[in-house]
Every structure is written in structure tokens, then in C-alpha cells.
Design a protein around this motif. Structure first.
Motif, PDB file in Angstrom:
ATOM      1  N   SER A  31      51.553  46.987  32.291  1.00  0.00           N
ATOM      2  CA  SER A  31      52.381  45.798  32.511  1.00  0.00           C
ATOM      3  C   SER A  31      51.886  44.996  33.701  1.00  0.00           C
ATOM      4  O   SER A  31      52.033  43.779  33.735  1.00  0.00           O
ATOM      5  CB  SER A  31      53.854  46.181  32.662  1.00  0.00           C
ATOM      6  OG  SER A  31      54.077  46.763  33.913  1.00  0.00           O
ATOM      7  N   THR A  32      51.283  45.647  34.693  1.00  0.00           N
ATOM      8  CA  THR A  32      50.723  44.887  35.812  1.00  0.00           C
ATOM      9  C   THR A  32      49.215  44.703  35.682  1.00  0.00           C
ATOM     10  O   THR A  32      48.618  43.916  36.397  1.00  0.00           O
ATOM     11  CB  THR A  32      51.034  45.560  37.171  1.00  0.00           C
ATOM     12  OG1 THR A  32      50.844  46.957  37.039  1.00  0.00           O
ATOM     13  CG2 THR A  32      52.448  45.269  37.614  1.00  0.00           C
ATOM     14  N   HIS A  33      48.590  45.472  34.780  1.00  0.00           N
ATOM     15  CA  HIS A  33      47.136  45.351  34.594  1.00  0.00           C
ATOM     16  C   HIS A  33      46.834  45.084  33.121  1.00  0.00           C
ATOM     17  O   HIS A  33      46.545  46.014  32.381  1.00  0.00           O
ATOM     18  CB  HIS A  33      46.421  46.638  34.997  1.00  0.00           C
ATOM     19  CG  HIS A  33      46.686  47.089  36.395  1.00  0.00           C
ATOM     20  ND1 HIS A  33      45.831  46.820  37.432  1.00  0.00           N
ATOM     21  CD2 HIS A  33      47.703  47.787  36.925  1.00  0.00           C
ATOM     22  CE1 HIS A  33      46.307  47.345  38.538  1.00  0.00           C
ATOM     23  NE2 HIS A  33      47.448  47.937  38.267  1.00  0.00           N
ATOM     24  N   PRO A  34      46.960  43.840  32.689  1.00  0.00           N
ATOM     25  CA  PRO A  34      46.762  43.564  31.254  1.00  0.00           C
ATOM     26  C   PRO A  34      45.383  43.982  30.757  1.00  0.00           C
ATOM     27  O   PRO A  34      44.370  43.651  31.357  1.00  0.00           O
ATOM     28  CB  PRO A  34      46.937  42.045  31.156  1.00  0.00           C
ATOM     29  CG  PRO A  34      46.786  41.538  32.548  1.00  0.00           C
ATOM     30  CD  PRO A  34      47.254  42.636  33.445  1.00  0.00           C
ATOM     31  N   VAL A  35      45.386  44.744  29.670  1.00  0.00           N
ATOM     32  CA  VAL A  35      44.124  45.180  29.064  1.00  0.00           C
ATOM     33  C   VAL A  35      43.895  44.360  27.807  1.00  0.00           C
ATOM     34  O   VAL A  35      44.761  44.289  26.946  1.00  0.00           O
ATOM     35  CB  VAL A  35      44.183  46.682  28.698  1.00  0.00           C
ATOM     36  CG1 VAL A  35      42.958  47.082  27.896  1.00  0.00           C
ATOM     37  CG2 VAL A  35      44.279  47.535  29.950  1.00  0.00           C
ATOM     38  N   THR A  36      42.747  43.720  27.722  1.00  0.00           N
ATOM     39  CA  THR A  36      42.424  42.970  26.520  1.00  0.00           C
ATOM     40  C   THR A  36      41.140  43.537  25.922  1.00  0.00           C
ATOM     41  O   THR A  36      40.395  44.251  26.592  1.00  0.00           O
ATOM     42  CB  THR A  36      42.182  41.480  26.845  1.00  0.00           C
ATOM     43  OG1 THR A  36      41.103  41.430  27.781  1.00  0.00           O
ATOM     44  CG2 THR A  36      43.396  40.829  27.455  1.00  0.00           C
ATOM     45  N   THR A  37      40.909  43.208  24.679  1.00  0.00           N
ATOM     46  CA  THR A  37      39.725  43.731  24.004  1.00  0.00           C
ATOM     47  C   THR A  37      38.451  43.229  24.681  1.00  0.00           C
ATOM     48  O   THR A  37      37.505  43.988  24.884  1.00  0.00           O
ATOM     49  CB  THR A  37      39.733  43.278  22.529  1.00  0.00           C
ATOM     50  OG1 THR A  37      41.054  43.457  22.042  1.00  0.00           O
ATOM     51  CG2 THR A  37      38.790  44.112  21.699  1.00  0.00           C
ATOM     52  N   SER A  38      38.462  41.952  25.079  1.00  0.00           N
ATOM     53  CA  SER A  38      37.250  41.415  25.699  1.00  0.00           C
ATOM     54  C   SER A  38      37.028  42.078  27.060  1.00  0.00           C
ATOM     55  O   SER A  38      35.904  42.316  27.478  1.00  0.00           O
ATOM     56  CB  SER A  38      37.344  39.901  25.856  1.00  0.00           C
ATOM     57  OG  SER A  38      37.953  39.543  27.069  1.00  0.00           O
ATOM     58  N   ARG A  39      38.119  42.412  27.735  1.00  0.00           N
ATOM     59  CA  ARG A  39      37.980  43.064  29.035  1.00  0.00           C
ATOM     60  C   ARG A  39      37.343  44.449  28.866  1.00  0.00           C
ATOM     61  O   ARG A  39      36.450  44.843  29.614  1.00  0.00           O
ATOM     62  CB  ARG A  39      39.359  43.201  29.681  1.00  0.00           C
ATOM     63  CG  ARG A  39      39.312  43.904  30.985  1.00  0.00           C
ATOM     64  CD  ARG A  39      40.689  44.142  31.555  1.00  0.00           C
ATOM     65  NE  ARG A  39      40.634  45.311  32.414  1.00  0.00           N
ATOM     66  CZ  ARG A  39      41.683  45.976  32.811  1.00  0.00           C
ATOM     67  NH1 ARG A  39      42.889  45.623  32.423  1.00  0.00           N
ATOM     68  NH2 ARG A  39      41.545  47.028  33.584  1.00  0.00           N
ATOM     69  N   ILE A  40      37.808  45.175  27.850  1.00  0.00           N
ATOM     70  CA  ILE A  40      37.255  46.514  27.632  1.00  0.00           C
ATOM     71  C   ILE A  40      35.775  46.427  27.246  1.00  0.00           C
ATOM     72  O   ILE A  40      34.942  47.177  27.754  1.00  0.00           O
ATOM     73  CB  ILE A  40      38.077  47.275  26.573  1.00  0.00           C
ATOM     74  CG1 ILE A  40      39.421  47.680  27.191  1.00  0.00           C
ATOM     75  CG2 ILE A  40      37.335  48.507  26.080  1.00  0.00           C
ATOM     76  CD1 ILE A  40      40.378  48.339  26.257  1.00  0.00           C
TER      77      ILE A  40
END
Ligand SMILES: [Zn+2]
Length: 487
Positions: free
Chosen positions: A246-255
Motif C-alpha cells: 500500500s505504501t510501495h506500489p508494485v507494477t509490472t514495469s517496475r518488476i
């Protein structure tokens, strides 16, 4: 987000629900906010940030239960310090601590205070995953990603700002704090938004965190691996989102981006350590709400052919907890024979000695270990405890005073030992003064003031100690907004 119920709520609840309902990252793009450079005049100074950090830590202690176990705490502190030492700002005063909470969460507060929940320690499958999270948080601090959030609190009183940041970072659910009620809902919402890292921040923290991992000699794949697993679990099972996300949004592009960063370094570093696995076993036994079942689980694990040391170590602790010290001792002794210098085996066996009516043996084991690792804080804490239990309070007191000189930022447990040692050596003023520090560190400043006043009532205080306590009293009184009470 669901619309709010029209019926009025008590302020505290309203604030809390706002905090909880603020979407993790959707619609909150820091990229649209003005650059920090645009508001140079409003920047929080390093001294202000440190003061906010100390107040934040007091709020954390007030709102959550921290893990006090010397082995578990010592391990996380050591890993954190090693990573921080390989950051771009190795001189920054980082403090690492463990929150006793089953949710998967870790966070960086103001002033370099980095917390990790026991739930995350247990969810990490190896040391590189845990180190990845810590390195990521360290990067948020060294890159000053939270400046805007701190600036947003500048119009509040320090305790209110600190309490609110703590409640949000801890996941708010544990909060029942008056400071939250005192603040307005708008403030809470705005700080929550500022505390949610932006996607740009996240990518930068990943990139720098991976660099820290590689410099520390830890497998950089631990970071993207863990984040990917968290995200997949949430998506797959529709379970409640871990606080961390919730405080560290994980997105596919980030991964994808962090994976390719990790590839630049390759699988060169260490993936796991035995200490990590032993600490996890210890945490499982200590945190178990069903010790009989935990014992059975470790029994099954240790029963397998070539059972790993952590299975036998966990079994030994579970046996000790379930009232079979003789078998626990045999297991620990066998582990120690195969790995004689390992601190956690030595301290665990000494603990068992102390609990099992062999204080001299436990004391000697710890004294020997301290010779092997001079000044080690974990071993020293066990040693002080053993000295106290064995009636050697003078020696315990001088050792704890020495530790306090070296460890100014991580001390409630040490002050508890000092309070005990002072009481056993007939120094009631020192017990009061140490108790005052404990209250203060838990955010109970008025109780701290009362203890200090009682301490100052003792005639035996020498000149320097009196002056020191008076200065402390003045500081506490100022912070409590009760200067008049001080004199
Ligand atoms: Zn982050």
C-alpha cells in the motif's frame, strides 16, 4: 473507493477510515507535484528531521510492540547496518527495529528509522529477500523520498505529526492514539498521500537498493523476486493486500525493470545465511500461539534425514518451551559441537542453563562467548541478564552503563536492565532515572517527568548526576508543553 457513510463518525474513526481507504497509489502521482526545488524555503532541515525521527520512534513504541529478543533484534540491526554501510550515505544514522506484527510490512520513517514486521521476516524465503526490502527502504532514506511527507507535517505539533506518521506506516490498524484524533482528517489524508511512494521513487529505490545488495555481496535477485511474489500472491488469491504494497506500489514495469537491473550484476552474491534461517526458527517458536503444534512441526522437520540445523535448533527451542529441557540441551550441545563459535547456539544454551537451574554454567558460557566476541551487544545483553539473576548486580550495572555509552539510539531494553541493576545495588534514584527514560521512549513524557522529579528528590545524587537529570527534566517538560511544572 466506496463513498463515505453520511452519518457522522467520531473524529478518530473518521481519520482512521480515511487513512485506510486512501488508495495505495492510483491517482497519486508524485510526478504531478511541484518539484522539491520549487519550495526550497519550506524544506525541513536535517535537525528538524532528526527531531521528527526521534518523536516518530517514540510513537512507534507507543502504538506497536517491538521485538526485544537480543538475537532477533541483533540480527536485523546487523544486517541493516551492513547494507547501510554500503549505501551512498554510509555515515547517516540509521536505526533498525523489528515490530511484533504478523502483517507483511516494512517502512522507512523520518530520521533513518527503518522498521520491519515479524510477518515480513517470516514471509521472506531467504536472506536476500529480506535484505532486498531493507536495501530498498535504505534507498528511500538516502534519496530523501519522504521530504514532502515531512514537510506536510510542519504545521502540526511534533507529537501529532510523529503519531500520525507512525500510525500510517505501521498500517494504522494498531493505532488507538490520541494524537490521531487531534489531527484533522484532511491532514491525515494529505500525509497518507505523501507517504505513498510514487512510481518514480519506487523504481529509484529498487535501482539503488539493488546496487547496495550487490556491494554487500548479497544476491540482487532477492529484491525483484520478493516483490513479484508479494504481488502475485495478492492477485492470485485476492487476499488482503500486504501493508507493504500500500505504501510501495508494485507494477509490472517496475518488476521488469528491477529484474533487468539484477541481471546486470548476476547471481554473484550470497542468497541465504544460516543465521537468517536460525533467527526465523527462533521467531516461529517465540511467536507461536500453539506451542504444542509448533513442537510437532519442528519434530517432523528435524526427523528427516540430513535435517538442516535450523530444524534441530527450532526443535530445541520448542522443547525448552514445552518443558523438556534435557532433550533441548542435548540438541543444542550437538549443534554447538558442529559449529562451536556460533553466537546464537551459545546464547540459547546459556539461556537454557539459566532457566534450568544451572546459573553458574550459563554465566561462564556467556563470559567465554564475550571473550570470543568482545563488546558484542547481543551477548552483552544476555550476560547482564545472567549477572542480575545470579546476584552480581554491581558488575551488571557497570557493563550496562558501558553499553549505554556506545548505544545511544537503541536503548529501552538496556534502560530496563539498568533500572534492575540500580535497584539491586541500592541506587533508587538511578532506577527512577532509568525508568524515566523508558517512559520517555514510549512517548509517555508526563510519566517520565514524574519519575525524574522523584529521582531528584534523593540527597545521594552527586553534583553531575543532578545537573544531568535536571537538564533532562527541562527537556521533557519543554516537550510536554509544561515548562511551568519544571520548577
Ligand atoms: Zn518503496
Amino acid at each position: 473507493m466506496k463513498p463515505k457513510a453520511p452519518k457522522p463518525l467520531p473524529t478518530a474513526l473518521l481519520v482512521l477510515s480515511l487513512v485506510l481507504n486512501t488508495p495505495g497509489h492510483a491517482g497519486v502521482s508524485g510526478d504531478e507535484l511541484p518539484n522539491i526545488g520549487d519550495s526550497t524555503g519550506a524544506l525541513i532541515t536535517p535537525a528538524q528531521e532528526q527531531a521528527l525521527g526521534r518523536a516518530f520512534m517514540r510513537s512507534v513504541r507507543q502504538q506497536a510492540r517491538l521485538v526485544d529478543d537480543p538475537d532477533i533484534q541483533g540480527y536485523v540491526v546487523q544486517l541493516g547496518q551492513r547494507l547501510a554501510g554500503n549505501s551512498d550515505n554510509p555515515g547517516y544514522p540509521f536505526t533498525f527495529f523489528v515490530v511484533d506484527d504478523p502483517t507483511i510490512n516494512a517502512f522507512a520513517g523520518p530520521g533513518g528509522y527503518i522498521g520491519v514486521h515479524t510477518g515480513l521476516l517470516l514471509a521472506a524465503r531467504n536472506e536476500s529477500e529480506l535484505a532486498g526490502v531493507l536495501a530498498h527502504e535504505i534507498a528511500h532514506v538516502t534519496q530523501r523520498h519522504l521530504l514532502r511527507a515531512y514537510e506536510a507535517t510542519q504545521r502540526m505539533s511534533l507529537p501529532t505529526a510523529a503519531a500520525m506518521i507512525a500510525a500510517i506506516l505501521l498500517g494504522a490498524a494498531t493505532s488507538s492514539d490520541a494524537g490521531i484524533a487531534a489531527a484533522t482528517a484532511i491532514q491525515a489524508g494529505s500525509i497518507q498521500r505523501q507517504l505513498n511512494f510514487t512510481r518514480t521513487n519506487e523504481k529509484e529505490a529498487d535501482r539503488i537498493g539493488i546496487q547496495i545488495l550487490a556491494r554487500t555481496g548479497i544476491d540482487p535477485y532477492g529484491m525483484p523476486g520478493f516483490f513479484e511474489r508479494l504481488q502475485a500472491t495478492t492477485r492470485l488469491y485476492g487476499s488482503r493486500m500486504p501493508e507493504f504494497l500500500s505504501t510501495h506500489p508494485v507494477t509490472t514495469s517496475r518488476i521488469a525493470e528491477s529484474l533487468s537491473r539484477a541481471e546486470q550484476y548476476g547471481h554473484k552474491g550470497r542468497r541465504d545465511s544460516l543465521t537468517f534461517r536460525l533467527v526465523r526458527a527462533r521467531l516461529k517458536v517465540q511467536g507461536s500461539t500453539d506451542p504444542a503444534r509448533t513442537l510437532k512441526e519442528f519434530e517432523a522437520l528435524a526427523d528427516e534425514k540430513d535435517a538442516p540445523p535450523q530444524a534441530r535448533y527450532g526443535l530445541a527451542l520448542a522443547l525448552a518451551r514445552e518443558g523438556d529441557p534435557a532433550r533441548a540441551r542435548r540438541l543444542l550441545k550437538a549443534l554447538l559441537r558442529s559449529d562451536p563459535d556460533r553466537i546464537i547456539y551459545r546464547t540459547s544454551l546459556a539461556e537454557l542453563d539459566m532457566d534450568d537451574g544451572r546459573p553458574q554454567q550459563g554465566l561462564k558460557r556467556l563470559a567465554d562467548t564475550l571473550k570470543l566476541y568482545p563488546g558484542d551487544v547481543t551477548v552483552s545483553r544476555y550476560y547482564v541478564r545472567a549477572l542480575l539473576r545470579n546476584g552480581q548486580a554491581e558488575q551488571a550495572r557497570s557493563l550496562v552503563l558501558d553499553l549505554l555509552k556506545r548505544q545511544p539510539r537503541d536503548t529501552p531494553a538496556l534502560y530496563r536492565l539498568l533500572a534492575q541493576a540500580a535497584s539491586a545495588t541500592n541506587r533508587p534514584w538511578e532506577t527512577r532515572a532509568a525508568t524515566a527514560e523508558i517512559y520517555y521512549m514510549r512517548g509517555q513524557t508526563h510519566a517520565a517527568i514524574s519519575q525524574l522529579k522523584q529521582a531528584l528528590g534523593y540527597k545521594q545524587l552527586d553534583y553531575y548526576e543532578r545537573a544531568r537529570l535536571e537538564a533532562r527534566l527541562n527537556q521533557f517538560s519543554r516537550e510536554a508543553g509544561s515548562d511551568k511544572e519544571a520548577h
